[in-house]
Motif scaffolding. Sequence first.
Motif, PDB file in Angstrom:
ATOM      1  N   GLN A 176       0.822  -1.209   0.000  1.00  0.00           N
ATOM      2  CA  GLN A 176       0.000   0.000   0.000  1.00  0.00           C
ATOM      3  C   GLN A 176       0.854   1.257   0.000  1.00  0.00           C
ATOM      4  N   ASP A 205      -8.297   1.985 -11.600  1.00  0.00           N
ATOM      5  CA  ASP A 205      -8.243   2.159 -10.152  1.00  0.00           C
ATOM      6  C   ASP A 205      -9.665   2.231  -9.570  1.00  0.00           C
ATOM      7  N   LYS A 206      -9.880   1.509  -8.483  1.00  0.00           N
ATOM      8  CA  LYS A 206     -11.209   1.399  -7.874  1.00  0.00           C
ATOM      9  C   LYS A 206     -11.356   2.211  -6.589  1.00  0.00           C
ATOM     10  N   THR A 207     -10.391   3.063  -6.290  1.00  0.00           N
ATOM     11  CA  THR A 207     -10.410   3.777  -5.017  1.00  0.00           C
ATOM     12  C   THR A 207     -11.652   4.650  -4.867  1.00  0.00           C
ATOM     13  N   LYS A 208     -12.004   5.407  -5.905  1.00  0.00           N
ATOM     14  CA  LYS A 208     -13.168   6.293  -5.819  1.00  0.00           C
ATOM     15  C   LYS A 208     -14.465   5.498  -5.705  1.00  0.00           C
ATOM     16  N   GLN A 267     -14.746   4.180  -2.202  1.00  0.00           N
ATOM     17  CA  GLN A 267     -15.144   5.243  -1.274  1.00  0.00           C
ATOM     18  C   GLN A 267     -16.630   5.559  -1.421  1.00  0.00           C
ATOM     19  N   GLU A 296     -12.808  -4.247  -3.739  1.00  0.00           N
ATOM     20  CA  GLU A 296     -11.622  -4.276  -2.886  1.00  0.00           C
ATOM     21  C   GLU A 296     -10.656  -5.375  -3.317  1.00  0.00           C
ATOM     22  N   GLN A 327      -8.942  -4.141  -6.412  1.00  0.00           N
ATOM     23  CA  GLN A 327      -7.979  -3.095  -6.056  1.00  0.00           C
ATOM     24  C   GLN A 327      -6.725  -3.698  -5.442  1.00  0.00           C
ATOM     25  N   GLU A 330      -2.884  -3.266  -6.790  1.00  0.00           N
ATOM     26  CA  GLU A 330      -1.786  -2.787  -5.948  1.00  0.00           C
ATOM     27  C   GLU A 330      -0.658  -3.804  -5.878  1.00  0.00           C
TER      28      GLU A 330
END
Length: 644
Positions: free
Chosen positions: A388, A516-519, A522, A579, A582, A586
Motif C-alpha cells: 500500500q 483504479d477502484k479507489t473512488k 469510497q 476491494e 484493487q 496494488e
Amino acid sequence: MSDLYDILDPWGPSNSSGSNGAAAAAASHGPSGFSDSSRGCLDKVILPPVYTIAYSATKKAGGGQITREVLQRALMYSGLPRHIVGQIVLTADTGTPTISQQDFNLALAMTAMAQKNMPPTIDAVVFHKDDLPVPELDGIESLSSLDPDAAAFSDVPGRRTDGGPGAFPESSDDPWSSAIAKNTSAPMTAAMGAISITDAGSGADTTNSAPAADGSSIPVSKERQPAAARSSIGGPASAETFVPQISMDAVQWKLDIEDVSVKEAAEKGGIVFKHTNYEVNTRSFSSMVVRRYNDFFWISNYLIKRYPYRMHPNIPPKGFPDNRIKGLTRFASAILRIPFLRRDALIIQFFSNTDEFSRVVKIGNLDMDAEIFDPEEEIGSTPWSEIQQTYAAFDDFYAQVARDEEKYRIQITALEKVARYKQAIGDELYAYSDTIRTLNMPVEGTTNSRKFYQLSKAKRALNNNLNDLSMSFSDVSLLDRSQGEVMKAMSAEYLRRLYDVVISMKLMMERMRQMDKTKEIQRFNDRNASNRKTLAQLAGDSASGGAGSTSNAAPIDRGSIERLERLIGDDTNELNKLELEQRCIELRFYQEIARYKCYESFLQTHYHRFVEEQIKHHTLVLNAWKQALVTADDLPTNPLDFIN
C-alpha cells in the motif's frame, strides 16, 4: 547482435502456478533451450589435463559439489569480463542445485572459446569440438585451498573486495537471485533495486526501507512488520527485508539464443487482396507456423486484455515494412522469454498450431477475460503495508517513468546523430583519400619526350607513398563508418529496447490509473454508512414502537427496513469485489515496479559493450594514423630530386 531480452529479462517470471505443454517442451531441451545431445558433445572428446585439474580444484572449493556460484568463482580465473563469465555460467546451468562434470567441461570449453574471441555458446562448442582451444585458468589450483563456505565470495587474483573498482560481486551476476548483502542464507529476491537495506553489522536499530519517488528510501520501522517477518533468517532480525518473491525460472536465461526467427514467406497470401505471410520458427516448440501481421497485432491486444496489470512487449507499428521482420522477431522472442506468457494457452497455440490463426481463435474457446488470481496467495511474506505504501506513491513513480522516457529518448537521438556524423566523416575521408591516390595510367614512351615529362625517381617514390597514404586514409574512413554503424546498432538494439520497456511500464501504469477502484470503493463505503445509519434509526423506531408506550406511535415500515437490508447486502458484495480487484492492482504494481527497477542492471552490460567497441575502434584508428605517419615521414623532401 544478441537481443536485449536475452541478456536480462526485464519482465521477470510470474508467481502464478501451473504448467502445460509449453513448459514440458522447454524442459525437454533443458533450461537453456539445448537438447541433452548438445550438452553431451564433449563426452567422447579427449580433453586436455586442465579440465581435470580445474574440476578437482573447483569441487574441493565447493565442499564436494559445484554450485553455480562456485563455478562462477572458478571461471573468474580466466580473466574474462564478469558479464561474459555470467553468460557462460547461465548457459551451462541446467537448473539443478549442482553442476555436473559434463556441464563443467562445457563451461570450460565456452570459456576457452571466449578467450579466443569466439562466441561462448553451446552451438559454437559443438561446431569446434574437434579443434577446441585450451582454456587458460592461471592459478586455478589455489582454488581448492579456499574455505568452501567462502568460495563464491572470496578474493580473486586481480580483483578487489573492498567495494572499489574491480571488486568481485558479493553475489552471482544473476540480479534475480541475488541474496541479501553478506547473508548467503537469505532468500533469493528480485527487488534489491526497489527496496534497500542498511548494513546488518552496524549494530544500530536497522529498519527496512521502501522506495521513494526521488530514488531515496522511506524507512519502515520493525514494529509495523509481522512477528514472522521480524524473526532472523541466518542472521539478526534487522538483516531481513521485504521484497516481492519472484519465482525464478531458468528458461529465461537463454543467453545469445534467438528462440524465434521470423522471415517473409515466398508466396503472398489472399486471393484478391494480397498480404504478406511470415514464417515463424520457434526453437523451444520445434515448430514452424505461418502468420500474418494482423495475427501478431491480435496477440498484442490479447495480452493487454488478458494481463492488464503487467508489462509486456510492444508490437512494432505496421507502417514500417522495412523493419517489420526485425520488430516482429523481437516481439515474439520477448513473449517467449516471459515465463507466465509461455504458459498461456493462446500463446502456445500461436507458436505451435499450424492452422490459420483466425481459425484457431474461432474454434479454440479461449479465455479473453483479465487474469484472476488470489493476492493473498501471491503476497507471500511481504506485509500489505509495504504494498500500500508503494501504491500510495503511484503518481511519483509515474513521474519517474516519464523522466526515464525523456532521458532515453535523448540518449537514442544523440547516439543516432553521432552515428550519422561518424558515417559522414568516413565518407569525406574516403573522398579525400581518393584525391591523393595516383591513377594507374599507362606510361607513354620516353622517346622524344619533352623535358620534365619523364617521372623522376623522387616523383615515383612520391606517387607510391601517396598511394600508401590513400590506403591508410581509406582504412580510417572504413573504421569511422564502422564505428558509426556500431553506435547506431547500440542505439537500435539496446537503448531502444530499454526505451520499449519504459514505454511498456508507462502504458501499464496508465491502464492501472484508469482501472483504479479507489473512488468507487469510497462511494460504496459512504453509501453503506448512510444506509446503515438510516437502518439503525428505523430499527430504533421499530424497537420503541414495539414497546407500546403510546397509542399514537407511527406504524413500523417493514418494507423500508427490508429494502435497506437488501441494498446494504448488495453493496457489501460489490464492495468486496472492488476491494479484491484493487488489491490485485496494488500487488501487481508492487511487483512490476520491482521488475522495472531490476532492469536497470542491464545498463552495465550496455555501457560495457559500448565502451569496449569505442576502445577497439579508436585503437584501430590510432594504428591506422600511426601507419600513415610513418608513410608521410618517407615522402621525399628535397625539391631538386624532382628534376630529371
